[in-house]
Design a protein around this motif. Structure first.
Motif, PDB file in Angstrom:
ATOM      1  N   CYS A   7      21.026 -31.493  -4.209  1.00  8.13           N
ATOM      2  CA  CYS A   7      22.470 -31.533  -3.998  1.00  8.13           C
ATOM      3  C   CYS A   7      22.725 -32.079  -2.585  1.00  8.13           C
ATOM      4  CB  CYS A   7      23.049 -30.134  -4.152  1.00  8.13           C
ATOM      5  SG  CYS A   7      24.749 -29.974  -3.604  1.00  8.13           S
ATOM      6  N   LEU A   8      23.667 -32.989  -2.467  1.00  8.35           N
ATOM      7  CA  LEU A   8      23.968 -33.604  -1.171  1.00  8.35           C
ATOM      8  C   LEU A   8      24.476 -32.588  -0.151  1.00  8.35           C
ATOM      9  CD1 LEU A   8      25.866 -36.934  -1.893  1.00  8.35           C
ATOM     10  CD2 LEU A   8      23.554 -36.656  -1.033  1.00  8.35           C
ATOM     11  N   VAL A   9      25.070 -31.507  -0.635  1.00  6.20           N
ATOM     12  CA  VAL A   9      25.700 -30.555   0.273  1.00  6.20           C
ATOM     13  C   VAL A   9      24.741 -29.425   0.648  1.00  6.20           C
ATOM     14  CG1 VAL A   9      27.620 -28.940   0.565  1.00  6.20           C
ATOM     15  CG2 VAL A   9      27.992 -31.136  -0.590  1.00  6.20           C
ATOM     16  N   CYS A  10      24.216 -28.701  -0.354  1.00  4.51           N
ATOM     17  CA  CYS A  10      23.381 -27.532  -0.051  1.00  4.51           C
ATOM     18  C   CYS A  10      21.892 -27.871  -0.043  1.00  4.51           C
ATOM     19  CB  CYS A  10      23.653 -26.407  -1.039  1.00  4.51           C
ATOM     20  SG  CYS A  10      23.109 -26.786  -2.724  1.00  4.51           S
ATOM     21  N   GLU A  11      21.547 -29.040  -0.546  1.00  2.00           N
ATOM     22  CA  GLU A  11      20.166 -29.533  -0.577  1.00  2.00           C
ATOM     23  C   GLU A  11      19.250 -28.721  -1.497  1.00  2.00           C
ATOM     24  OE1 GLU A  11      18.920 -30.076   3.505  1.00  2.00           O
ATOM     25  OE2 GLU A  11      20.127 -31.899   3.652  1.00  2.00           O
ATOM     26  N   ASN A  12      19.835 -27.855  -2.315  1.00  6.85           N
ATOM     27  CA  ASN A  12      19.024 -27.202  -3.348  1.00  6.85           C
ATOM     28  C   ASN A  12      18.731 -28.207  -4.447  1.00  6.85           C
ATOM     29  OD1 ASN A  12      18.879 -24.636  -2.212  1.00  6.85           O
ATOM     30  ND2 ASN A  12      20.874 -24.059  -3.059  1.00  6.85           N
ATOM     31  N   LEU A  13      17.658 -27.959  -5.182  1.00  5.75           N
ATOM     32  CA  LEU A  13      17.347 -28.820  -6.316  1.00  5.75           C
ATOM     33  C   LEU A  13      18.493 -28.740  -7.317  1.00  5.75           C
ATOM     34  CD1 LEU A  13      13.575 -28.067  -6.851  1.00  5.75           C
ATOM     35  CD2 LEU A  13      14.576 -30.202  -6.051  1.00  5.75           C
ATOM     36  N   SER A  14      18.860 -29.878  -7.850  1.00  4.10           N
ATOM     37  CA  SER A  14      20.011 -29.926  -8.747  1.00  4.10           C
ATOM     38  C   SER A  14      19.867 -31.130  -9.658  1.00  4.10           C
ATOM     39  CB  SER A  14      21.298 -30.042  -7.911  1.00  4.10           C
ATOM     40  OG  SER A  14      22.378 -30.441  -8.716  1.00  4.10           O
ATOM     41  N   LEU A  15      20.411 -31.037 -10.867  1.00  5.36           N
ATOM     42  CA  LEU A  15      20.400 -32.202 -11.765  1.00  5.36           C
ATOM     43  C   LEU A  15      21.523 -33.167 -11.427  1.00  5.36           C
ATOM     44  CD1 LEU A  15      19.546 -30.494 -15.155  1.00  5.36           C
ATOM     45  CD2 LEU A  15      18.027 -31.775 -13.646  1.00  5.36           C
ATOM     46  N   LYS A  16      22.480 -32.690 -10.621  1.00  6.39           N
ATOM     47  CA  LYS A  16      23.591 -33.553 -10.212  1.00  6.39           C
ATOM     48  C   LYS A  16      23.537 -33.711  -8.694  1.00  6.39           C
ATOM     49  CE  LYS A  16      25.854 -32.914 -14.300  1.00  6.39           C
ATOM     50  NZ  LYS A  16      26.801 -33.621 -15.097  1.00  6.39           N
TER      51      LYS A  16
END
Ligand SMILES: [Zn+2]
Length: 199
Positions: A7-16
């Protein structure tokens, strides 16, 4: 295999590129302005709140972020507002410049979320002077009008129109677009922008 992204904001792994948690955490700040020309403009975010995200539109990933933000705003909007059937959505100057057309992405997201009530008309309102107003003074903007050209290819002028842009600053661009359509007897209901630069 699904490609892992962050994720661009929280930097957690994300599919979006913008995870659901971060999307839901963005502070919606619905505002409305009435411009001097009489056009009402509805916005969903304060620009300051989403500036780091919306500015990613200038990067190659920007179209997916813009699409995700637009869908979020559109679902919020249609949960509250009924619009007349066969209303036409027109994005300002929706020609692809650089990578893609910002307003075409916003229009597509709103039309999808409307369940067919809102219909897109692409390539309908094009700036013959596609100059960037970003960071420019109001005086510069006033001295360099966009000179919109109305191209009623698909659009049926008897139907009401909603205008779409990404950000409202002075309202000058929307005023020019509104006046161009008025001159062609097109009935503009109101305008929608994702963010208002006043906030
Ligand atoms: Zn996130």
């Amino acid at each position: 295999m699904l490609k892992a992204m962050r994720c661009l904001v929280c930097e957690n792994l994300s599919l979006k590129l913008l995870c659901q948690h971060c999307l839901d955490s963005l502070p919606l700040r619905p505002t409305s302005r009435v411009l001097e020309c009489g056009l009402s403009v509805h916005s969903f975010f304060g620009l300051n709140d989403i500036a780091p995200i919306i500015h990613s539109k200038y990067h190659i990933f920007g179209s997916r972020i813009l699409s995700r933000l637009s869908g979020h705003c559109a679902r919020y909007f249609f949960a509250k507002v009924d619009i007349p059937a066969h209303t036409t959505a027109i994005g300002l100057d929706d020609l692809p410049r650089k990578h893609y057309a910002h307003t075409a992405i916003i229009v597509r997201a709103f039309c999808r979320a409307s369940g067919g009530v809102l219909r897109p008309s692409y390539g309908t309102l094009i700036a013959s002077n596609p100059i960037s107003y970003a960071g420019k003074s109001l005086e510069f903007r006033q001295n360099n009008p966009r000179n919109f050209v109305y191209k009623p290819k698909i659009h049926k002028p008897d139907m009401g129109v909603i205008l779409f842009d990404d950000i409202i600053t002075s309202g000058l661009t929307l005023t020019q677009a509104y006046e161009c359509l008025n001159a062609h007897n097109v009935r503009v209901l109101f305008a929608i922008t994702l963010a208002d630069a006043k906030f």
